[in-house]
Design an enzyme around this catalytic site. Structure first.
Site, PDB file in Angstrom:
ATOM      1  N   ALA A   1       0.263  22.866  93.803  1.00 16.15           N
ATOM      2  CA  ALA A   1       0.275  23.418  92.367  1.00 16.15           C
ATOM      3  C   ALA A   1      -0.108  24.999  92.443  1.00 16.15           C
ATOM      4  CB  ALA A   1      -0.635  22.597  91.534  1.00 16.15           C
ATOM      5  N   GLY A   2       0.719  25.756  91.712  1.00 14.98           N
ATOM      6  CA  GLY A   2       0.376  27.290  91.448  1.00 14.98           C
ATOM      7  C   GLY A   2       1.289  27.997  92.041  1.00 14.98           C
TER       8      GLY A   2
ATOM      9  N   ASN B   1       7.020  22.447  92.098  1.00 10.95           N
ATOM     10  CA  ASN B   1       7.740  21.936  91.026  1.00 10.95           C
ATOM     11  C   ASN B   1       8.226  22.983  90.164  1.00 10.95           C
ATOM     12  OD1 ASN B   1       9.404  20.864  89.044  1.00 10.95           O
ATOM     13  ND2 ASN B   1       8.071  19.174  88.961  1.00 10.95           N
ATOM     14  N   THR B   2       7.510  23.388  89.195  1.00 11.80           N
ATOM     15  CA  THR B   2       7.742  24.666  88.371  1.00 11.80           C
ATOM     16  C   THR B   2       8.373  25.858  88.726  1.00 11.80           C
ATOM     17  OG1 THR B   2       6.047  23.479  86.991  1.00 11.80           O
ATOM     18  CG2 THR B   2       6.881  25.675  86.403  1.00 11.80           C
TER      19      THR B   2
ATOM     20  N   LYS C   1       1.151  10.075  94.879  1.00  9.25           N
ATOM     21  CA  LYS C   1       0.204  11.245  94.593  1.00  9.25           C
ATOM     22  C   LYS C   1      -0.870  11.136  93.705  1.00  9.25           C
ATOM     23  CE  LYS C   1       0.690  15.745  92.655  1.00  9.25           C
ATOM     24  NZ  LYS C   1       1.339  17.057  92.185  1.00  9.25           N
TER      25      LYS C   1
ATOM     26  N   GLY D   1       1.648  24.591  86.967  1.00  7.45           N
ATOM     27  CA  GLY D   1       2.343  25.246  86.264  1.00  7.45           C
ATOM     28  C   GLY D   1       2.280  26.663  85.959  1.00  7.45           C
TER      29      GLY D   1
END
Lengths: 277, 75
Positions: A206-207, A228-229, A119, A180
């Site tokens: 992301a987001g 992830n977050t 990635k 994040g």
């Protein structure tokens, strides 16, 4: 035929498994059973991380490359907790601000011997963590030439996405919103445009903050989501992972099903004829 | 006393820090000396990534700079 994955809590089949009425997501020649990819960062414990990843049904799992802490060699890397035969490890180049650094991190990751997938992530700004499109493109070209299967994290910008595809990336990964942030999909138009113009898989990365964000994102027709977050910072990451698996599948199904038109006015859903006097 | 240490030790740089390690180690021996499992670590020496199957045959030379990396949690 669909292969259903058993939920670790209820033992019932969970979403995220391939559906019989949907073609599998294929990246770099490999068919994936889930359209949800997850990271391994920021969990409160390794045990929680492992359980959340299981609950997510993800097959592709991202990891970062870092120096071994020589004062704490008893703490093994993340591979001690994740079986590379069970998951397709996707090393990232997170933290890199130049094309050269990203290429170096990618080569170190490949030398571990698990995968040639990477990635690619080259950040251009410390505050927003937004990608450096130019550096990402240069690194992508070098890594593709070096035989990597490159999944490139990028802005939700069509032109950059097209250039990354032309450079030979196996997938393009536009953001829903900054890393994040949990802001969800801020520009569905851009994501739809990118999806409509690229031939390689588009994975939104992301987001995403919660399950509805995942569903809305998948409803744009993209091929998958990486997060992830949203899992690691949930009060209950394992439960959120299950929610995300369901939402990703729900969004995908809704996209395939095709939504009803939006109307300015109400239209009755029951017949007008046959009312009593 | 300092001479004795010098005679038996090699000065190398590992992950940004100077270290004295026993002289004559192989790179695999260096990892063992540091308490690391070779299978979990990727070794970069003087900017060059070393193939895992060569670590047994390569000698640590004084002044070498090593980066020892592994996979950690990340997104």
């Amino acid at each position: 035929m669909a292969t259903l994955i058993a939920d670790p809590i209820t033992d019932s089949p969970i979403a995220g498994a391939a559906q019989a009425d949907d073609a599998p997501l294929v990246i770099g020649g490999r068919a994936l059973r889930s359209r949800l990819m997850v990271g391994t960062g920021k969990y409160r414990s390794n045990e929680q991380m492992v359980r959340a990843i299981e609950a997510s049904g993800a097959e592709v799992v991202t990891v970062a490359v870092r120096r071994v802490d020589l004062d704490r060699t008893k703490e093994e890397g993340v591979l001690f907790h994740l079986d590379p035969r069970q998951y397709l490890l996707l090393p990232n180049t997170a933290g890199c601000y130049t094309a050269g650094d990203a290429v170096r991190y990618a080569r170190l990751a490949r030398a571990a011997g698990f995968t040639d997938w990477v990635k690619l992530e080259v950040i251009g700004d410390q505050e927003t963590l937004l990608p450096d499109a130019d550096a990402t493109l240069r690194a992508a070209k070098e890594l593709v030439a070096d035989g990597f299967t490159v999944l490139a994290y990028t802005n939700d910008d069509l032109i950059t996405a097209l250039r990354l595809e032309d450079a030979g990336c196996a997938a393009v990964m536009p953001l829903a919103s900054p890393i994040g942030s949990g802001l969800g999909l801020v520009n569905p138009y851009n994501i739809r445009t990118i999806k409509s113009r690229l031939s390689v898989p588009v994975i939104v990365d992301a987001g995403v903050g919660t399950a509805s964000d995942a569903a809305v994102t998948m409803e744009q027709g993209v091929d998958g989501i990486l997060m992830n977050t949203a899992l690691a910072e949930a009060r209950d990451p394992v439960r959120m992972a299950r929610a995300m698996a369901l939402a990703t599948e729900a969004g995908r199904l809704a996209y395939l099903a095709g939504r009803m038109p939006r109307r300015e006015r109400a239209v009755p859903s029951s017949p007008l004829a046959g009312m009593l006097d | 006393m300092a001479e004795m240490i010098t005679a038996a030790a090699a000065q190398v740089r590992v992950n940004g820090d100077e270290r004295e390690v026993p002289a004559g180690l192989t790179v695999a021996g260096l990892l063992e000396h540091l308490g690391l499992h070779p299978r979990m670590v990727v070794v970069e020496r003087n900017g060059e990534i070393l193939r895992r199957d060569t670590l047994d045959g390569l000698r640590v030379e004084p002044g070498d700079a090593y980066e020892l990396v592994h996979f950690v949690g990340g997104g």
